[in-house]
Design an enzyme around this catalytic site. Sequence first.
Site, PDB file in Angstrom:
ATOM      1  N   ASP A 298       0.836  -1.197   0.000  1.00  0.00           N
ATOM      2  CA  ASP A 298       0.000   0.000   0.000  1.00  0.00           C
ATOM      3  C   ASP A 298       0.875   1.253   0.000  1.00  0.00           C
ATOM      4  O   ASP A 298       0.607   2.213  -0.737  1.00  0.00           O
ATOM      5  CB  ASP A 298      -0.920  -0.021   1.224  1.00  0.00           C
ATOM      6  CG  ASP A 298      -1.867   1.163   1.258  1.00  0.00           C
ATOM      7  OD1 ASP A 298      -2.619   1.345   0.284  1.00  0.00           O
ATOM      8  OD2 ASP A 298      -1.863   1.914   2.250  1.00  0.00           O
ATOM      9  N   MET A 326     -23.592   5.009 -12.387  1.00  0.00           N
ATOM     10  CA  MET A 326     -22.145   5.197 -12.453  1.00  0.00           C
ATOM     11  C   MET A 326     -21.785   6.678 -12.484  1.00  0.00           C
ATOM     12  O   MET A 326     -20.952   7.149 -11.712  1.00  0.00           O
ATOM     13  CB  MET A 326     -21.565   4.474 -13.672  1.00  0.00           C
ATOM     14  CG  MET A 326     -20.061   4.642 -13.848  1.00  0.00           C
ATOM     15  SD  MET A 326     -19.063   4.079 -12.452  1.00  0.00           S
ATOM     16  CE  MET A 326     -19.024   2.311 -12.731  1.00  0.00           C
ATOM     17  N   VAL A 403     -22.547   4.361 -22.256  1.00  0.00           N
ATOM     18  CA  VAL A 403     -22.720   2.924 -22.443  1.00  0.00           C
ATOM     19  C   VAL A 403     -21.458   2.284 -23.029  1.00  0.00           C
ATOM     20  O   VAL A 403     -20.728   2.912 -23.804  1.00  0.00           O
ATOM     21  CB  VAL A 403     -23.952   2.662 -23.341  1.00  0.00           C
ATOM     22  CG1 VAL A 403     -23.727   3.199 -24.750  1.00  0.00           C
ATOM     23  CG2 VAL A 403     -24.292   1.181 -23.399  1.00  0.00           C
ATOM     24  N   HIS A 452     -10.680   4.002 -15.115  1.00  0.00           N
ATOM     25  CA  HIS A 452     -11.662   2.950 -14.842  1.00  0.00           C
ATOM     26  C   HIS A 452     -12.003   2.889 -13.354  1.00  0.00           C
ATOM     27  O   HIS A 452     -11.210   2.435 -12.532  1.00  0.00           O
ATOM     28  CB  HIS A 452     -11.113   1.600 -15.320  1.00  0.00           C
ATOM     29  CG  HIS A 452     -12.051   0.464 -15.083  1.00  0.00           C
ATOM     30  ND1 HIS A 452     -11.620  -0.821 -14.852  1.00  0.00           N
ATOM     31  CD2 HIS A 452     -13.409   0.406 -15.029  1.00  0.00           C
ATOM     32  CE1 HIS A 452     -12.665  -1.610 -14.661  1.00  0.00           C
ATOM     33  NE2 HIS A 452     -13.754  -0.885 -14.760  1.00  0.00           N
ATOM     34  N   ASN A 455     -17.439  -0.459  -9.526  1.00  0.00           N
ATOM     35  CA  ASN A 455     -18.792  -0.249  -9.015  1.00  0.00           C
ATOM     36  C   ASN A 455     -19.008  -1.061  -7.731  1.00  0.00           C
ATOM     37  O   ASN A 455     -18.636  -2.234  -7.694  1.00  0.00           O
ATOM     38  CB  ASN A 455     -19.797  -0.678 -10.103  1.00  0.00           C
ATOM     39  CG  ASN A 455     -21.168  -0.102  -9.881  1.00  0.00           C
ATOM     40  OD1 ASN A 455     -21.331   0.902  -9.203  1.00  0.00           O
ATOM     41  ND2 ASN A 455     -22.171  -0.746 -10.437  1.00  0.00           N
TER      42      ASN A 455
END
Length: 719
Positions: A298, A326, A403, A452, A455
């Site tokens: 980390d 999103m 999309v 990116h 979710n």
Amino acid sequence: MIYQGNRITVSLLDDGIANMQFNAEGESVNKFDAETNKQFDEAVSALEKADNVKGLIVTSSKGVFIAGADITEFVSHFNKEAAEIEKWIVDINGVFNRFEDLPFPKVAAINGAALGGGCEMTLVCEYRVMGDKAQIGLPETQLGIFPGFGGSVRTPRVIGIDNAVELIATGKAQKPAEALKLGLVDAVVAQDDLQEAAVDLVKKCIAGDLDWQAKREEKLQPVKLNQLEQTMAFSTAKAAIFAKANPKQYPAPAIAIETIEKHVNLGRDEAIKVEAAGFAKAAKTPQAESLVGLFLNDQTVKKLAKQHTKNAHDINEAAVLGAGIMGGGIAYQAASKGLPIIMKDIKSEQLDLGMGEASKLLGKMVERKKMTPAQMGETLSRIRPTLNYGDFGETDIVIEAVVENPKVKHAVLKEVEGLVKDNAILASNTSTISITYLATVLERPENFVGMHFFNPVHRMPLVEVIRGEKSSEEAIATTVALAQRMGKVPVVVNDCPGFLVNRVLFPYFGAFDLLLKQGADFVHVDKVMEKFGWPMGPAYLIDVVGLDTGVHGAEVMAEGFPDRMKPDYKGAIKHLFENNRLGQKNGVGFYKYEKDSRGKPKKTADDATYALLKDTTDTDNQQFDDQTIIDRMMLAFCNETVRCLEDNIVATPSEADMAMIMGVGFPAFRGGPCRYIDQVGLDNYLALCEKYAHLGKAYEAPQKIRDMAAAGETFYPKA
């Protein structure tokens, strides 16, 4: 000056009161490294000889009191034999005990974080005064170990067995009010009044107004509870702790409780020896190696991200294209960290959905009293929903989240590029589509990157920042800086289908599909992988992701890597999708979902699934034991991780491991896929690859594994 070092000084204040100050020169925080331990020993020796000291305060010149032990040094000790670890711990404790035994009262003035060894330093004082912005705790179990500088011995004697067990087993840091309620500190004062308050306490001790010797004596003696009370305290604590953490996966809390139980009826000096033995036992577990390694990884990932931000542009305003769940999640994350953001969509109902998502998340913060209604309103006002591009002229970065269709993305990206300033960064939130390919329609591809998010955005810490063939370092730097500003952990990867996380995840789903084809029961596979440590098994995971999303992603990956990701059969996932089983989003996938009393989806195995799976299962069904399932699932996953290192998609094992833990929930106590391979052993791992190579390319050992095994190397060198 009683003692002068570059880590610790001891000076004499007025009225015979000394100040032991921790002040690590050239360091941002104080910590117990080898040099500090040496100087602590020398400082205690100087105090033992001083005849003009009537009392002492312990202070810090840093914003942090003491952050704990130096974990990087710990690793070298963990590779020693248990007896050597015990001796090391007992020797350090000898100095702490000598400090505790000094013939005058001592008060810790806790101005900032007092964690691990920092907390243990305060416990050898008779009294503790805490600033109102500080925190205190013993987080060692989160690293697979537990307090070794007397923390497990003194806390039960200071705050009681039940409180001590919870403090140590959970590793949770305590805020001032919580610490005061527990009795872990004796007073909380304003930061500016801290030293004065500590000095006043010492003066009261010297004057005889406070019985500091009785306070010290309590810590030297066994805990004052009869056997029945002890049994009840430990039984209650164990039930609460083991309900939260599986001791087989995370053994440190169990070892800590077992150790405390052994030493509560002993005096301090004998109890310290028991603690040292328990510490050595925890330190020698593979989980400790993994979790300490995870902590160090980390730190590495954060340092690398910081290096990437050197050429970052300032970001005063962002925008997100595409609202919905999103887009709303991205907008919420930016706004909650103080960044104004425009949220654009072509449909007003999508904007309503996005704003609704942000409002829902902020509302939960208000419910938990982490935010006031006024702060919620202020945060929401940073999100500007719009149906047009009118305000995009001054936007510094635009995140495209429309999309997952290359034609739609091309059209939107080309359109917005013509409306923003020349140096604005464009970032696509695509999960699988090549960034280099998406950039082909742009006039300024150097300003384009992948960003990116995972979710749900507000929960998932990882952001993959994807470098396309023409992405500039300034664009990468600015996107990394934005991810950090949004409270995320960015990992920079190079472009390929699926990037890093999804490229690795799809062979895992492929291995699952093949097991089902050969007769495995999806419920059994889920149970095995959850027992292995995954938060959910592959069937449940694809239901949560969405079978439609999974099938689409699999097609992209099959095109990119046909040799190992293009099956020659129709698998269960695709067959269920073709029968309109999409997972949680429509209530049926591998499992059937119904809302429980709290409105959460509850899964049950569905006979209809088994009926459909007969169409994709071989007639000669095989039975698989648990280890075979684990080996086949993990080989596909780990092999692809190694190939990403081979192909320079990700630069280091540290980044690969952290991405898999943060992005898909790889079991943290196993340290990540590279650490897992090390713990299996390169030779053993190579033998497993050869055993299952007949199943296809996904199971064949990457060349890097062969080379490392031949050279006797590991991903993480032994310290």
